[in-house]
Enzyme design. Structure first.
Site, PDB file in Angstrom:
ATOM      1  N   VAL A 113      13.800  -8.628   5.432  1.00 11.09           N
ATOM      2  CA  VAL A 113      12.381  -8.878   5.141  1.00 11.09           C
ATOM      3  C   VAL A 113      12.164  -9.100   3.637  1.00 11.09           C
ATOM      4  O   VAL A 113      11.037  -9.201   3.181  1.00 11.09           O
ATOM      5  CB  VAL A 113      11.515  -7.695   5.633  1.00 11.09           C
ATOM      6  CG1 VAL A 113      11.644  -7.520   7.135  1.00 11.09           C
ATOM      7  CG2 VAL A 113      11.869  -6.395   4.911  1.00 11.09           C
ATOM      8  N   HIS A 129      12.328 -10.412  11.579  1.00  6.18           N
ATOM      9  CA  HIS A 129      11.564  -9.173  11.399  1.00  6.18           C
ATOM     10  C   HIS A 129      10.430  -9.310  10.384  1.00  6.18           C
ATOM     11  O   HIS A 129       9.892  -8.305   9.931  1.00  6.18           O
ATOM     12  CB  HIS A 129      12.507  -8.044  10.976  1.00  6.18           C
ATOM     13  CG  HIS A 129      13.570  -7.766  11.987  1.00  6.18           C
ATOM     14  ND1 HIS A 129      14.795  -7.212  11.654  1.00  6.18           N
ATOM     15  CD2 HIS A 129      13.620  -7.976  13.320  1.00  6.18           C
ATOM     16  CE1 HIS A 129      15.542  -7.078  12.740  1.00  6.18           C
ATOM     17  NE2 HIS A 129      14.852  -7.557  13.763  1.00  6.18           N
ATOM     18  N   CYS A 141      -8.422  -6.563  13.759  1.00  7.29           N
ATOM     19  CA  CYS A 141      -9.471  -7.595  13.727  1.00  7.29           C
ATOM     20  C   CYS A 141      -8.838  -8.963  13.960  1.00  7.29           C
ATOM     21  O   CYS A 141      -7.654  -9.169  13.645  1.00  7.29           O
ATOM     22  CB  CYS A 141     -10.237  -7.548  12.400  1.00  7.29           C
ATOM     23  SG  CYS A 141      -9.440  -8.365  10.993  1.00  7.29           S
ATOM     24  N   GLY A 201      26.918  -9.374   7.073  1.00 12.59           N
ATOM     25  CA  GLY A 201      26.239  -8.244   6.441  1.00 12.59           C
ATOM     26  C   GLY A 201      25.283  -7.502   7.337  1.00 12.59           C
ATOM     27  O   GLY A 201      24.196  -7.113   6.907  1.00 12.59           O
TER      28      GLY A 201
HETATM   29  C1  BV8 Z   1      12.336  -5.031  20.429  1.00  9.32           C
HETATM   30  C2  BV8 Z   1      11.789  -4.507   9.800  1.00  9.32           C
HETATM   31  C3  BV8 Z   1      11.278  -5.205  22.544  1.00  9.32           C
HETATM   32  C4  BV8 Z   1      11.174  -3.279   9.228  1.00  9.32           C
HETATM   33  C5  BV8 Z   1      13.613  -3.848  11.283  1.00  9.32           C
HETATM   34  C6  BV8 Z   1      18.441  -2.899  23.315  1.00  9.32           C
HETATM   35  C7  BV8 Z   1      19.451  -1.975  23.177  1.00  9.32           C
HETATM   36  C8  BV8 Z   1      19.302  -0.864  22.334  1.00  9.32           C
HETATM   37  C9  BV8 Z   1      18.099  -0.664  21.625  1.00  9.32           C
HETATM   38  C10 BV8 Z   1      17.099  -1.569  21.790  1.00  9.32           C
HETATM   39  C11 BV8 Z   1      17.258  -2.696  22.614  1.00  9.32           C
HETATM   40  N1  BV8 Z   1      16.109  -3.426  22.556  1.00  9.32           N
HETATM   41  C12 BV8 Z   1      15.225  -2.803  21.737  1.00  9.32           C
HETATM   42  C13 BV8 Z   1      15.811  -1.666  21.244  1.00  9.32           C
HETATM   43  C14 BV8 Z   1      15.191  -0.702  20.314  1.00  9.32           C
HETATM   44  C15 BV8 Z   1      15.342  -1.168  18.876  1.00  9.32           C
HETATM   45  C16 BV8 Z   1      16.761  -1.062  18.410  1.00  9.32           C
HETATM   46  O1  BV8 Z   1      17.501  -2.029  18.432  1.00  9.32           O
HETATM   47  N2  BV8 Z   1      17.120   0.129  17.942  1.00  9.32           N
HETATM   48  C17 BV8 Z   1      18.445   0.339  17.385  1.00  9.32           C
HETATM   49  C18 BV8 Z   1      18.355   1.277  16.185  1.00  9.32           C
HETATM   50  C19 BV8 Z   1      19.340   0.875  18.471  1.00  9.32           C
HETATM   51  N3  BV8 Z   1      14.874  -2.525  18.695  1.00  9.32           N
HETATM   52  C20 BV8 Z   1      13.551  -2.760  18.558  1.00  9.32           C
HETATM   53  O2  BV8 Z   1      12.701  -1.899  18.638  1.00  9.32           O
HETATM   54  C21 BV8 Z   1      13.153  -4.207  18.306  1.00  9.32           C
HETATM   55  N4  BV8 Z   1      12.075  -4.570  19.206  1.00  9.32           N
HETATM   56  O3  BV8 Z   1      13.444  -5.147  20.871  1.00  9.32           O
HETATM   57  O4  BV8 Z   1      11.174  -5.343  21.145  1.00  9.32           O
HETATM   58  C22 BV8 Z   1      11.056  -3.750  22.824  1.00  9.32           C
HETATM   59  C23 BV8 Z   1       9.810  -3.210  22.588  1.00  9.32           C
HETATM   60  C24 BV8 Z   1       9.599  -1.841  22.890  1.00  9.32           C
HETATM   61  C25 BV8 Z   1      10.651  -1.038  23.363  1.00  9.32           C
HETATM   62  C26 BV8 Z   1      11.938  -1.597  23.530  1.00  9.32           C
HETATM   63  C27 BV8 Z   1      12.127  -2.960  23.265  1.00  9.32           C
HETATM   64  C28 BV8 Z   1      12.632  -4.370  16.887  1.00  9.32           C
HETATM   65  C29 BV8 Z   1      13.753  -4.166  15.910  1.00  9.32           C
HETATM   66  C30 BV8 Z   1      13.249  -4.533  14.492  1.00  9.32           C
HETATM   67  C31 BV8 Z   1      13.171  -3.293  13.630  1.00  9.32           C
HETATM   68  N5  BV8 Z   1      12.785  -3.671  12.268  1.00  9.32           N
HETATM   69  N6  BV8 Z   1      13.203  -4.240  10.069  1.00  9.32           N
HETATM   70  C32 BV8 Z   1      11.597  -3.082   7.802  1.00  9.32           C
HETATM   71  O5  BV8 Z   1      12.522  -3.756   7.330  1.00  9.32           O
HETATM   72  O6  BV8 Z   1      10.981  -2.225   7.150  1.00  9.32           O
HETATM   73  S1  BV8 Z   1      15.249  -3.610  11.574  1.00  9.32           S
HETATM   74  C33 BV8 Z   1      16.074  -3.224  10.177  1.00  9.32           C
HETATM   75  O7  BV8 Z   1      17.416  -3.057  10.602  1.00  9.32           O
HETATM   76  C34 BV8 Z   1      16.135  -4.291   9.101  1.00  9.32           C
HETATM   77  O8  BV8 Z   1      15.484  -5.493   9.426  1.00  9.32           O
HETATM   78  C35 BV8 Z   1      17.635  -4.549   9.007  1.00  9.32           C
HETATM   79  O9  BV8 Z   1      17.941  -5.811   8.581  1.00  9.32           O
HETATM   80  C36 BV8 Z   1      17.970  -4.334  10.423  1.00  9.32           C
HETATM   81  C37 BV8 Z   1      19.378  -4.299  10.849  1.00  9.32           C
HETATM   82  O10 BV8 Z   1      20.063  -3.507   9.944  1.00  9.32           O
HETATM   83  P1  BV8 Z   1      21.163  -4.273   9.090  1.00  9.32           P
HETATM   84  O11 BV8 Z   1      20.552  -5.496   8.529  1.00  9.32           O
HETATM   85  O12 BV8 Z   1      22.360  -4.447   9.929  1.00  9.32           O
HETATM   86  O13 BV8 Z   1      21.367  -3.266   7.908  1.00  9.32           O
HETATM   87  P2  BV8 Z   1      22.305  -1.987   7.894  1.00  9.32           P
HETATM   88  O14 BV8 Z   1      21.973  -1.225   6.669  1.00  9.32           O
HETATM   89  O15 BV8 Z   1      22.250  -1.305   9.232  1.00  9.32           O
HETATM   90  O16 BV8 Z   1      23.788  -2.577   7.776  1.00  9.32           O
HETATM   91  C38 BV8 Z   1      24.165  -3.314   6.637  1.00  9.32           C
HETATM   92  C39 BV8 Z   1      25.602  -3.734   6.880  1.00  9.32           C
HETATM   93  O17 BV8 Z   1      26.022  -4.494   5.746  1.00  9.32           O
HETATM   94  C40 BV8 Z   1      26.561  -2.558   6.986  1.00  9.32           C
HETATM   95  O18 BV8 Z   1      27.418  -2.763   8.098  1.00  9.32           O
HETATM   96  C41 BV8 Z   1      27.363  -2.591   5.684  1.00  9.32           C
HETATM   97  O19 BV8 Z   1      28.703  -2.219   5.877  1.00  9.32           O
HETATM   98  C42 BV8 Z   1      27.285  -4.046   5.334  1.00  9.32           C
HETATM   99  N7  BV8 Z   1      27.356  -4.331   3.898  1.00  9.32           N
HETATM  100  C43 BV8 Z   1      26.898  -3.593   2.862  1.00  9.32           C
HETATM  101  N8  BV8 Z   1      27.131  -4.260   1.707  1.00  9.32           N
HETATM  102  C44 BV8 Z   1      27.715  -5.442   2.036  1.00  9.32           C
HETATM  103  C45 BV8 Z   1      27.854  -5.494   3.436  1.00  9.32           C
HETATM  104  N9  BV8 Z   1      28.409  -6.535   4.074  1.00  9.32           N
HETATM  105  C46 BV8 Z   1      28.830  -7.568   3.318  1.00  9.32           C
HETATM  106  N10 BV8 Z   1      28.730  -7.594   1.973  1.00  9.32           N
HETATM  107  C47 BV8 Z   1      28.183  -6.553   1.302  1.00  9.32           C
HETATM  108  N11 BV8 Z   1      28.112  -6.589  -0.043  1.00  9.32           N
END
Ligand code: BV8
Length: 256
Positions: A113, A129, A141, A201
């Site tokens: 985001v 997102h 509203c 990433g």
């Molecule tokens: C939905 C906005 C329908 C807010 C974000 C199916 C199965 C299981 C769970 C669910 C499913 N369907 C829905 C769910 C629930 C939930 C979910 O997935 N939960 C997870 C935790 C299990 N999903 C939802 O609720 C979604 N809605 O599906 O609607 C629905 C409705 C009601 C009920 C059920 C379903 C909405 C999900 C959106 C959430 N909002 N962001 C904000 O940003 O403030 S998500 C948030 O996580 C960010 O957007 C982020 O981008 C995203 C994913 O995380 P990553 O980007 O992967 O970041 P992370 O830190 O985790 O990892 C970074 C990686 O980079 C690491 O691996 C690291 O090693 C690596 N890294 C670090 N440095 C480097 C690098 N790699 C390369 N180079 C580097 N230098």
């Protein structure tokens, strides 16, 4: 006889060459990104050790329930992130992805985001997102349902108000438990019909974004992952390259 790290180096070199060859010959390239592509720009990732804020986890704050309970606390978290991101610039990973996005048939789908892909000039970008720089009306509203942009740091007031009804404004991002916008989901699913699907990433645990690489593979795409560490997606892709996106992507771009 190679020692362990020499074998690993040779394997990574091979993987880079294979991925570059696939990208070179692809007519449809799709890239999915997560917080890891912005890490080198200084944007805290969600689940890394820098992902905590005042000992709160992102998942505990990025929900409508948390906002309903304590809008000021959630807005303080977003205001802190906005202030941090305002001082960040796109890094080499964003630049390579923006260059590849100029190719016909390429699409970029991001979970982030922070708007850094947009600032790098990425074409055909799907922001699954939303954007931390956009707000919408929490009080429901009609006019405030359409997000408006507000890039002021600090925000004019805390918590910010809806300019249409004077009610409470919220960040126009998709929280956990909220549905993504239909047009974004459709665009992302269309993007899985591709020759090469590259995920960069992301910890590959947030759905529906994390399901896209499996859908691309099911449709016959060559799938690859570039990430600092192994993820649940690593075992299912054709090539998994572990390293920093800001160094790996420029090396792949040189070989393409
Ligand atoms: C939905 C906005 C329908 C807010 C974000 C199916 C199965 C299981 C769970 C669910 C499913 N369907 C829905 C769910 C629930 C939930 C979910 O997935 N939960 C997870 C935790 C299990 N999903 C939802 O609720 C979604 N809605 O599906 O609607 C629905 C409705 C009601 C009920 C059920 C379903 C909405 C999900 C959106 C959430 N909002 N962001 C904000 O940003 O403030 S998500 C948030 O996580 C960010 O957007 C982020 O981008 C995203 C994913 O995380 P990553 O980007 O992967 O970041 P992370 O830190 O985790 O990892 C970074 C990686 O980079 C690491 O691996 C690291 O090693 C690596 N890294 C670090 N440095 C480097 C690098 N790699 C390369 N180079 C580097 N230098």
């Amino acid at each position: 006889m190679y020692d362990g790290c020499e074998v690993r180096r040779v394997n990574v070199q091979n993987d880079l060459a294979v991925l570059a060859a696939r990208i070179r010959s692809a007519t449809r390239l799709t890239i999915l990104t997560g917080a890891g592509v912005s890490a080198a720009s200084g944007v805290p990732t969600f689940r890394g050790q820098d992902g905590l804020w005042r000992q709160h986890r992102a998942e505990d704050l990025a929900t409508p329930e948390a906002f309903g309970r304590n809008p000021r606390l959630v807005w303080e978290w977003y205001a802190w992130r906005r202030e941090t991101i305002a001082g960040c610039r796109p890094n080499a990973a964003h630049e390579v992805i923006a260059a590849w996005s100029q190719r016909a048939g390429s699409r970029t789908v991001t979970q982030n985001v922070d708007d850094l892909h947009a600032r790098a000039g990425t074409e055909r970008l799907v922001r699954l997102h939303g954007s931390i720089w956009e707000l919408s009306c929490w009080d429901g509203c009609a006019n405030g349902a359409t997000p408006w942009r507000d890039e002021r740091v600090p925000l004019a007031e805390m918590p910010p108000r809806c300019p249409h009804c004077g009610g409470l404004a919220r960040p126009a991002v998709v929280w956990f438990g909220e549905s993504l916008r239909g047009e974004d989901v459709r665009a992302a699913l269309q993007a899985t019909a591709c020759d090469v699907f590259l995920t960069v990433g992301t910890s590959a645990i947030v759905y529906p974004a994390a399901g896209l690489v499996h859908e691309a593979r099911r449709q016959g795409a060559f799938t690859a992952e570039i990430n600092l560490e192994a993820t649940p997606a690593s075992s299912g892709v054709d090539v998994a390259i572990h390293g920093g996106a800001e160094t790996i992507l420029p090396r792949v771009a040189e070989l393409v």
